[in-house]
Every structure is written in structure tokens, then in C-alpha cells.
Design an enzyme around this catalytic site. Sequence first.
Site, PDB file in Angstrom:
ATOM      1  N   VAL A  89      40.867  27.769  30.072  1.00  0.00           N
ATOM      2  CA  VAL A  89      39.748  27.162  29.353  1.00  0.00           C
ATOM      3  C   VAL A  89      40.231  26.247  28.231  1.00  0.00           C
ATOM      4  CG1 VAL A  89      38.059  28.916  30.008  1.00  0.00           C
ATOM      5  CG2 VAL A  89      39.478  29.304  27.994  1.00  0.00           C
ATOM      6  N   HIS A 110      36.774  28.116  35.383  1.00  0.00           N
ATOM      7  CA  HIS A 110      36.297  29.125  34.424  1.00  0.00           C
ATOM      8  C   HIS A 110      35.695  28.484  33.172  1.00  0.00           C
ATOM      9  CE1 HIS A 110      38.967  32.605  36.217  1.00  0.00           C
ATOM     10  NE2 HIS A 110      37.940  32.292  36.970  1.00  0.00           N
ATOM     11  N   CYS A 157      16.427  22.554  23.619  1.00  0.00           N
ATOM     12  CA  CYS A 157      15.197  23.369  23.600  1.00  0.00           C
ATOM     13  C   CYS A 157      15.027  24.140  22.296  1.00  0.00           C
ATOM     14  CB  CYS A 157      15.179  24.330  24.793  1.00  0.00           C
ATOM     15  SG  CYS A 157      16.309  25.719  24.635  1.00  0.00           S
ATOM     16  N   CYS A 187      19.869  25.459  20.313  1.00  0.00           N
ATOM     17  CA  CYS A 187      20.228  24.508  21.368  1.00  0.00           C
ATOM     18  C   CYS A 187      19.714  23.127  20.952  1.00  0.00           C
ATOM     19  CB  CYS A 187      19.575  24.955  22.675  1.00  0.00           C
ATOM     20  SG  CYS A 187      19.562  23.673  23.946  1.00  0.00           S
ATOM     21  N   GLY A 222      51.729  30.230  37.264  1.00  0.00           N
ATOM     22  CA  GLY A 222      51.423  31.015  36.064  1.00  0.00           C
ATOM     23  C   GLY A 222      50.127  31.783  36.138  1.00  0.00           C
ATOM     24  N   THR A 223      49.838  32.330  37.309  1.00  0.00           N
ATOM     25  CA  THR A 223      48.633  33.159  37.432  1.00  0.00           C
ATOM     26  C   THR A 223      48.987  34.467  38.123  1.00  0.00           C
ATOM     27  OG1 THR A 223      46.361  33.291  38.278  1.00  0.00           O
ATOM     28  CG2 THR A 223      47.865  31.838  39.486  1.00  0.00           C
ATOM     29  N   SER A 224      48.388  35.565  37.633  1.00  0.00           N
ATOM     30  CA  SER A 224      48.808  36.895  38.089  1.00  0.00           C
ATOM     31  C   SER A 224      48.205  37.279  39.434  1.00  0.00           C
ATOM     32  CB  SER A 224      48.415  37.941  37.044  1.00  0.00           C
ATOM     33  OG  SER A 224      47.010  37.937  36.880  1.00  0.00           O
TER      34      SER A 224
HETATM   35  P1  OAD Z   1      47.211  36.545  33.502  1.00  0.00           P
HETATM   36  O1  OAD Z   1      47.455  36.879  32.066  1.00  0.00           O
HETATM   37  O2  OAD Z   1      46.541  37.544  34.347  1.00  0.00           O
HETATM   38  O3  OAD Z   1      48.589  36.168  34.212  1.00  0.00           O
HETATM   39  C1  OAD Z   1      49.494  35.288  33.633  1.00  0.00           C
HETATM   40  C2  OAD Z   1      50.624  35.051  34.617  1.00  0.00           C
HETATM   41  O4  OAD Z   1      51.485  34.079  34.066  1.00  0.00           O
HETATM   42  C3  OAD Z   1      51.489  36.289  34.911  1.00  0.00           C
HETATM   43  O5  OAD Z   1      51.658  36.407  36.319  1.00  0.00           O
HETATM   44  C4  OAD Z   1      52.821  35.990  34.218  1.00  0.00           C
HETATM   45  O6  OAD Z   1      53.939  36.501  34.943  1.00  0.00           O
HETATM   46  C5  OAD Z   1      52.831  34.472  34.240  1.00  0.00           C
HETATM   47  N1  OAD Z   1      53.592  33.851  33.132  1.00  0.00           N
HETATM   48  C6  OAD Z   1      53.652  34.237  31.839  1.00  0.00           C
HETATM   49  N2  OAD Z   1      54.411  33.398  31.126  1.00  0.00           N
HETATM   50  C7  OAD Z   1      54.847  32.441  31.988  1.00  0.00           C
HETATM   51  C8  OAD Z   1      55.673  31.272  31.872  1.00  0.00           C
HETATM   52  N3  OAD Z   1      56.203  30.908  30.688  1.00  0.00           N
HETATM   53  N4  OAD Z   1      55.913  30.537  32.969  1.00  0.00           N
HETATM   54  C9  OAD Z   1      55.388  30.896  34.188  1.00  0.00           C
HETATM   55  N5  OAD Z   1      54.593  31.981  34.359  1.00  0.00           N
HETATM   56  C10 OAD Z   1      54.324  32.745  33.281  1.00  0.00           C
HETATM   57  O7  OAD Z   1      46.417  35.131  33.504  1.00  0.00           O
HETATM   58  P2  OAD Z   1      45.577  34.461  34.683  1.00  0.00           P
HETATM   59  O8  OAD Z   1      46.144  34.782  36.016  1.00  0.00           O
HETATM   60  O9  OAD Z   1      45.387  33.036  34.312  1.00  0.00           O
HETATM   61  O10 OAD Z   1      39.339  34.952  33.311  1.00  0.00           O
HETATM   62  O11 OAD Z   1      44.201  35.209  34.516  1.00  0.00           O
HETATM   63  C11 OAD Z   1      43.142  34.869  35.378  1.00  0.00           C
HETATM   64  C12 OAD Z   1      41.827  35.087  34.674  1.00  0.00           C
HETATM   65  O12 OAD Z   1      41.769  36.403  34.145  1.00  0.00           O
HETATM   66  C13 OAD Z   1      41.612  34.221  33.454  1.00  0.00           C
HETATM   67  O13 OAD Z   1      41.119  32.939  33.751  1.00  0.00           O
HETATM   68  C14 OAD Z   1      40.627  35.006  32.657  1.00  0.00           C
HETATM   69  C15 OAD Z   1      41.291  36.347  32.776  1.00  0.00           C
HETATM   70  O14 OAD Z   1      40.563  37.469  32.560  1.00  0.00           O
HETATM   71  C16 OAD Z   1      38.207  35.155  32.614  1.00  0.00           C
HETATM   72  O15 OAD Z   1      38.204  35.346  31.417  1.00  0.00           O
HETATM   73  C17 OAD Z   1      36.971  35.099  33.455  1.00  0.00           C
END
Ligand code: OAD
Length: 232
Positions: free
Chosen positions: A91, A106, A136, A133, A172-174
Amino acid sequence: MAGKIVVLTGAGLSAESGLGTFRDEDGLWAQHRIEDVATPQGFARDPGLVHDFYNSRRQQASGAQPNAAHAALARLQQDWPADVVIVTQNVDGLHEKAGARAIHMHGRLDGALCHACGARWPAPARMAPQDPCPDCRSPATRPDVVWFGEMPYHMDEIALHLQACTLFAAIGTSGQVYPAAGFVQEAAYAGAETVELNLNATDISAAFDHHLIGPATRIVPAWVDRLLAAAG
Ligand code: OAD
């Protein structure tokens, strides 16, 4: 021939810009309860607490600078001979600050939304429950971010891109939050090659053809260099 690339990004991409991830040690979800700050029910119970959480994240994001991985993705989008679609769960506005265009599934911290009439406008630095708002006048304004239990934005458009891509990368997403965690399968069904770039293996690593392990600022620029070199 170079085909369409879809890149999914998560909090790890912005970690080296100083923005915390969610699920790493000391991540945001170790300090706050998801149900308190990232659900419609939490907002209904205590909108002030939720606004404070996003006000502080907005302040951090506005002071953050894009890192070498954001810059490399902007370069890929500009120089790749076909379409490069960046879909982000983040975000923050760091893709845009680096000069890229991204689909914000998101939502965005710099957006405000009225949950009474659906109006959208740029978020002020600090939002509060009593803010009216601009359309409205209801005191029903919220950050324009997607919470757990809500439908992410732009899903139809993203599905079309996934069906048409030849390469899918997740950076970089889990892989713990759906629907984004399922994109690798959608792309693979469509015949795309898939690659995961992350500091560590994740719960969904087995779904990817290739893995690049390391910090985003190191592995993403090198990956982009290789792609652009191969494209000539
Ligand atoms: P996470 O915090 O779940 O995962 C972060 C990922 O980034 C992990 O797999 C880490 O290993 C990896 N990571 C950390 N540092 C890094 C680096 N320097 N280089 C490469 N990788 C690295 O975050 P997201 O997967 O983005 O949603 O989380 C997904 C969603 O869950 C978010 O958008 C948010 C959250 O709850 C909402 O709030 C709806």
C-alpha cells in the site's frame, strides 16, 4: 520472442526501504492484531485505533524512498519489448516513486474512501473518525486499503494478465494471503514460466519453476539485467 511478464510484489520488496513486513520477526502482525486493525469489524469497533495505525504507516511510507529493486522493476517495465504488469500487495507508493506503474490490489495509503457513498479522494496526512466525506459529508471515511474479509481490487483485470503472461515472478511475498498466493498457479495453468524471488523459501515455493534467494536489492536488479540482456 519476449512475452508479457506479470510481477507480483509484497512487503519484502520495500523492507530495504525501511518499511516493515507483516510476518517476519518484529513484523507488523507481531505488534498489532490483524482483527483489530485490518478488518471491517475492527474498524467498526474502534475507528480511531485503525486510523492511528494507518496514519503512522502513511507517515512512514511518505518518508520512504524506493530501493534498487523498485528501480530495477521500473527499468524492466520501460525497456522490456512487451508488456510488464506489476501487481502489488503493497500500500506504499514506492513503485510509483521509482517511476513504475502498478496495479494496487490491496489499495493505497495515500487514498481515502467513504464507506457511505463510495467516493474516493487523496488521503490527508492524518485521517480521523469524525472527518466528513467531501462528497456526502458523512463521517464515514476510511483509508482506501483492502482489509481481511474484503475483495481485493482489480481482480478481473489481474486474471486476464495472468492468463496472457509467459513469465510470472513473485517478489518478497510470503504466499500466505490469498488470492495473491494463488496467482502462481493461475499463471502456470496458462503455460507461464514461474520464478520466486525472496530472502527465504516460502510456504508456496514448491509451486514455482525457479527460485532466486537473497535480499531484493541484490537479486532483483541482477534478474532484470539478465532478462534485458537476453531480450537483446
Ligand atoms: P509478509 O510479511 O507476509 O511476507 C514478506 C516476505 O518478504 C517474506 O516471505 C520474507 O521472507 C520476504 N522478505 C523480507 N525481507 C526481504 C528482502 N529484503 N528481500 C526479499 N524478500 C524479503 O508480506 P506479504 O506477503 O506482502 O494484507 O503480505 C501479504 C499481505 O498480508 C499484505 O498485503 C497484507 C498482509 O496482511 C493486508 O493487510 C490485507
